[in-house]
Design a protein around this motif. Structure first.
Motif, PDB file in Angstrom:
ATOM      1  N   TYR A   1       1.111  -1.275  -0.231  1.00 50.67           N
ATOM      2  CA  TYR A   1       0.009  -0.114   0.031  1.00 50.67           C
ATOM      3  C   TYR A   1       0.679   1.230  -0.028  1.00 50.67           C
ATOM      4  N   VAL A   2       0.305   2.398  -0.468  1.00 50.60           N
ATOM      5  CA  VAL A   2       0.852   3.722  -0.338  1.00 50.60           C
ATOM      6  C   VAL A   2       0.019   4.531   0.171  1.00 50.60           C
ATOM      7  N   SER A   3      -1.146   4.507   0.415  1.00 48.48           N
ATOM      8  CA  SER A   3      -2.172   4.983   1.206  1.00 48.48           C
ATOM      9  C   SER A   3      -1.789   5.483   2.575  1.00 48.48           C
ATOM     10  N   ARG A   4      -0.975   4.868   3.122  1.00 51.08           N
ATOM     11  CA  ARG A   4      -0.393   5.415   4.377  1.00 51.08           C
ATOM     12  C   ARG A   4       0.949   4.814   4.437  1.00 51.08           C
ATOM     13  N   PRO A   5       1.765   5.465   5.291  1.00 48.10           N
ATOM     14  CA  PRO A   5       3.284   5.369   5.512  1.00 48.10           C
ATOM     15  C   PRO A   5       3.797   4.029   6.129  1.00 48.10           C
ATOM     16  N   ASP A   6       4.946   3.622   5.838  1.00 53.40           N
ATOM     17  CA  ASP A   6       5.558   2.631   6.363  1.00 53.40           C
ATOM     18  C   ASP A   6       5.293   1.131   6.098  1.00 53.40           C
ATOM     19  N   ALA A   7       4.974   1.052   4.660  1.00 57.31           N
ATOM     20  CA  ALA A   7       4.611  -0.194   3.921  1.00 57.31           C
ATOM     21  C   ALA A   7       6.014  -1.039   3.867  1.00 57.31           C
ATOM     22  N   PRO A   8       5.933  -2.441   4.146  1.00 58.58           N
ATOM     23  CA  PRO A   8       7.068  -3.260   4.068  1.00 58.58           C
ATOM     24  C   PRO A   8       7.145  -3.340   2.599  1.00 58.58           C
ATOM     25  N   ILE A   9       8.538  -3.943   2.236  1.00 55.09           N
ATOM     26  CA  ILE A   9       8.853  -4.107   0.845  1.00 55.09           C
ATOM     27  C   ILE A   9       9.041  -5.863   0.675  1.00 55.09           C
ATOM     28  N   SER A  10       8.644  -6.284  -0.490  1.00 55.78           N
ATOM     29  CA  SER A  10       9.053  -7.582  -0.941  1.00 55.78           C
ATOM     30  C   SER A  10       9.518  -7.824  -2.298  1.00 55.78           C
ATOM     31  N   THR A  11       9.966  -8.770  -2.586  1.00 50.33           N
ATOM     32  CA  THR A  11      10.054  -9.205  -4.017  1.00 50.33           C
ATOM     33  C   THR A  11       9.170  -9.998  -4.562  1.00 50.33           C
ATOM     34  N   ARG A  12       8.325  -9.676  -5.401  1.00 52.77           N
ATOM     35  CA  ARG A  12       7.100 -10.336  -5.802  1.00 52.77           C
ATOM     36  C   ARG A  12       7.401 -11.408  -6.916  1.00 52.77           C
ATOM     37  N   ALA A  13       8.409 -11.175  -7.656  1.00 54.80           N
ATOM     38  CA  ALA A  13       8.698 -12.132  -8.695  1.00 54.80           C
ATOM     39  C   ALA A  13      10.165 -11.731  -9.375  1.00 54.80           C
ATOM     40  N   SER A  14      11.013 -12.496  -9.758  1.00 55.96           N
ATOM     41  CA  SER A  14      12.313 -12.290 -10.164  1.00 55.96           C
ATOM     42  C   SER A  14      12.466 -13.097 -11.605  1.00 55.96           C
ATOM     43  N   PHE A  15      12.993 -12.464 -12.511  1.00 54.12           N
ATOM     44  CA  PHE A  15      13.135 -13.185 -13.786  1.00 54.12           C
ATOM     45  C   PHE A  15      14.653 -13.033 -14.424  1.00 54.12           C
ATOM     46  N   VAL A  16      15.229 -13.962 -15.055  1.00 56.77           N
ATOM     47  CA  VAL A  16      16.624 -13.878 -15.595  1.00 56.77           C
ATOM     48  C   VAL A  16      16.863 -13.725 -16.935  1.00 56.77           C
ATOM     49  N   VAL A  17      17.760 -12.962 -17.366  1.00 59.88           N
ATOM     50  CA  VAL A  17      18.207 -13.165 -18.985  1.00 59.88           C
ATOM     51  C   VAL A  17      19.275 -13.661 -18.972  1.00 59.88           C
ATOM     52  N   GLU A  18      19.692 -14.643 -19.539  1.00 54.14           N
ATOM     53  CA  GLU A  18      21.258 -15.401 -19.817  1.00 54.14           C
ATOM     54  C   GLU A  18      21.732 -14.841 -20.970  1.00 54.14           C
ATOM     55  N   ASN A  19      22.965 -14.562 -20.691  1.00 53.42           N
ATOM     56  CA  ASN A  19      23.870 -13.896 -21.956  1.00 53.42           C
ATOM     57  C   ASN A  19      23.672 -14.845 -23.191  1.00 53.42           C
ATOM     58  N   GLY A  20      23.340 -14.075 -24.111  1.00 53.40           N
ATOM     59  CA  GLY A  20      23.264 -14.852 -25.632  1.00 53.40           C
ATOM     60  C   GLY A  20      21.935 -15.483 -26.084  1.00 53.40           C
ATOM     61  N   VAL A  21      21.077 -15.245 -24.850  1.00 51.17           N
ATOM     62  CA  VAL A  21      19.667 -16.063 -24.848  1.00 51.17           C
ATOM     63  C   VAL A  21      18.592 -15.038 -24.764  1.00 51.17           C
ATOM     64  N   PRO A  22      18.090 -14.565 -25.825  1.00 48.81           N
ATOM     65  CA  PRO A  22      16.931 -13.451 -25.675  1.00 48.81           C
ATOM     66  C   PRO A  22      15.741 -13.882 -24.923  1.00 48.81           C
ATOM     67  N   GLY A  23      15.263 -12.815 -24.329  1.00 46.02           N
ATOM     68  CA  GLY A  23      13.775 -13.455 -23.607  1.00 46.02           C
ATOM     69  C   GLY A  23      14.282 -13.470 -22.311  1.00 46.02           C
ATOM     70  N   ALA A  24      13.293 -13.643 -21.296  1.00 47.20           N
ATOM     71  CA  ALA A  24      13.385 -13.802 -19.984  1.00 47.20           C
ATOM     72  C   ALA A  24      12.801 -15.151 -19.329  1.00 47.20           C
ATOM     73  N   VAL A  25      13.270 -15.797 -18.307  1.00 50.57           N
ATOM     74  CA  VAL A  25      12.736 -16.997 -17.729  1.00 50.57           C
ATOM     75  C   VAL A  25      12.482 -16.676 -16.350  1.00 50.57           C
ATOM     76  N   PRO A  26      11.724 -17.173 -15.452  1.00 50.54           N
ATOM     77  CA  PRO A  26      11.582 -17.149 -14.056  1.00 50.54           C
ATOM     78  C   PRO A  26      12.895 -17.501 -13.407  1.00 50.54           C
ATOM     79  N   ALA A  27      13.359 -16.563 -12.275  1.00 49.01           N
ATOM     80  CA  ALA A  27      14.741 -16.886 -11.920  1.00 49.01           C
ATOM     81  C   ALA A  27      14.823 -18.118 -10.737  1.00 49.01           C
TER      82      ALA A  27
END
Length: 525
Positions: free
Chosen positions: A499-525
């Motif tokens: 939320y941003v409607s009030r202060p002090d919200a925690p942070i988290s990583t919702r999703a991660s993706f990786v692009v590998e050298n020489g392999v166009p496009g992304a896949v889940p990390a």
């Protein structure tokens, strides 16, 4: 003791003593080195209320920034400063305690540029951190940290940068910036909508204090643009994120007016639809933007024009190519119009030429509005496009992505703002051909605060995923992206707050993706 109080406690003698090491002449002809110039300065209050910043790092230089304002929301937009030039001393050191000052000098804050200064500090060593601060009279600014780019021809082991956009002050709290300032970032790419030109009905600051009535109208004049930046930059979390690392900024539409392009206003009523009046509005909007961001003198506007597209190298690891999708955009007759251009011919050719000339492992393109195709309708017999996207300029998009493939750009990553959503998508040169190869990846980062709290998933997101097989992820919360680049991989973390409607919200990583050298496009990390 607060940082500001510690800074104020520094003696003038001690500060000037540090300055004798490596004292430098002033850049841009805006002043000179003269410690006696401080004798008559008597600030009526603390002048560094808007913080400090750095930007556009090169291997041997960086631009520093501050804007003096003892009363940031003074009605005339001049920050409560006297109508005269004010000498501002800056220092750059190799340590946070400033025991080894390597560069120092004086620049002058003038009424003509809203009392902003942009010293470009040269002669620095590549690939290292520096700390900097400013002084006016006896008042000392907060300390900022920055980092130069690696030397040309060298391959850095890693680079971590943030991606931010769309920070409507009235949309909510800047908690995302609080968390960004706690990350160990080398850079931040800001992709536009740093301010919004309206208050959209909100009447208080982030602490709940009522804003003066003159801050509630639509922003049209230089005075009001200056005030709008002062309001936004008064937020301590935004200041902390700027002070933490160098930023590379471009703009989208709200820095001027919602939906503008070239010399055309989106407004339907007078006087804004008059092209001459709108060019004047662009002029004052660009001036205020320059006054409030860590931009080099090459980004100083010339009337209603500004050169914001530019390329910033990070050794052989990455090139950052920042685009301008507003000033040169043409009208169109349908999405397949071959003459329609998002970038204008010269900028498009410049982008393509960069694909061939770059020696960097990763090509990172800073872009304002989504490039990958995004059909909003899962019905295969019906399509629905966003007009404000590259889907309205299909021929040019296909040309650019085809050129990237033919010029052997193996690691193309486009980072995008605008949409107030998180998307991860593959880039293809022809979305009408199911067999068209993947050319690169696009990271669309959500807003810092615009559109209020948002949600993890909305029904429209499910439609997006069904209609677009090249879309790997979507999410509608607020936050930013954290991208770590090495010679072998590029990993993007979608960092979100609930939320941003009030202060002090925690942070988290919702999703991660990786692009590998020489392999166009992304896949889940």
């Amino acid at each position: 003791m607060r940082e500001r109080d510690r800074n104020r406690g520094l003696s003038r003698r001690r500060f000037l003593g540090y300055s004798s090491a490596g004292a430098a002449a002033v850049m841009l002809g805006s002043g000179w080195w003269d410690t006696n110039a401080y004798a008559d300065v008597r600030p009526s209050g603390y002048p560094f209320t808007l913080g400090v910043a750095s930007g556009d790092p090169a291997p041997d230089s960086v631009v520093l920034w501050t804007r003096l304002a003892v009363d940031p929301l003074a009605p005339d937009g001049m920050g409560g400063m006297p109508a005269k030039r004010i000498p501002v001393l800056y220092q750059v050191a190799t340590d946070e305690r400033f025991s080894n000052v390597v560069k120092a000098g004086t620049v002058f804050a003038s009424p003509e540029l809203g009392y902003s200064v942009h010293p470009e500090v040269h002669g620095l060593k590549p690939g290292r951190h520096y700390w900097y601060r400013f002084r006016v009279g006896k008042e000392v600014s907060p300390v900022g940290r920055t980092r130069t780019a690696p030397a040309p021809g060298t391959m850095a082991a890693s680079l971590t940068f943030g991606v931010a956009s769309c920070q409507s002050y009235h949309g909510g709290h800047y908690t995302a910036y609080k968390h960004m300032a706690e990350e160990d970032l080398d850079l931040v790419l800001h992709l536009g909508d740093y301010i919004y030109e309206e208050s959209y009905g909100f009447t208080t600051d982030h602490d709940g204090n009522p804003l003066p009535e003159y801050m509630l109208d639509e922003v049209m004049t230089l005075t009001r643009y200056r005030l709008q930046y002062a309001l936004y930059k008064s937020d301590p979390h935004l200041q902390a994120a700027h002070a933490r690392c160098a930023w590379i900024n471009t703009f989208d539409d709200h820095e001027v007016e919602d939906g503008w392009q070239a010399d055309r206003s989106k407004a339907d009523t007078e006087p804004d639809q008059d092209p001459a009046v709108f060019r004047q509005r662009k002029h004052v909007a660009f001036q205020a933007m320059y006054e409030n961001l860590p931009l080099r003198h090459t980004q100083m506007p010339n009337g209603p024009d500004i050169r914001i597209h530019r390329r910033i190298g990070y050794g052989e690891l990455a090139d950052f190519t920042m685009l301008d999708t507003r000033q040169y955009r043409t009208s169109r007759n349908g999405r397949l119009d071959p003459n329609a251009s998002m970038l204008g011919g010269r900028q498009a050719d410049w982008l393509i030429d960069g694909f061939s000339s770059s020696r960097a492992r990763w090509q990172v393109v800073g872009n304002q509005i989504p490039m990958a195709q995004l059909d909003r309708n899962p019905d295969p017999d019906a399509v629905s496009w966003f007009g404000e996207s590259w889907d309205a300029y299909v021929v040019e998009r296909d040309r650019l992505l085809t050129e990237a493939r033919e010029r052997d750009v193996d690691n193309l990553v486009v980072v995008t703002g605008d949409r107030h959503s998180n998307y991860m998508m593959d880039l293809k040169a022809n979305y009408d051909d199911p067999g068209s190869p993947v050319v690169g990846a696009e990271i669309v980062g959500t807003s810092i605060s615009s559109n209020r709290d948002g949600a993890d998933m909305l029904p429209v997101g499910e439609d997006y995923l069904r209609a677009n097989p090249h879309m790997k992820f979507c999410n509608f919360q607020r936050g930013y992206c954290r991208v770590k680049v090495t010679p072998d991989t590029l990993v993007n973390d979608f960092r979100v707050v609930p939320y941003v409607s009030r202060p002090d919200a925690p942070i988290s990583t919702r999703a991660s993706f990786v692009v590998e050298n020489g392999v166009p496009g992304a896949v889940p990390a």
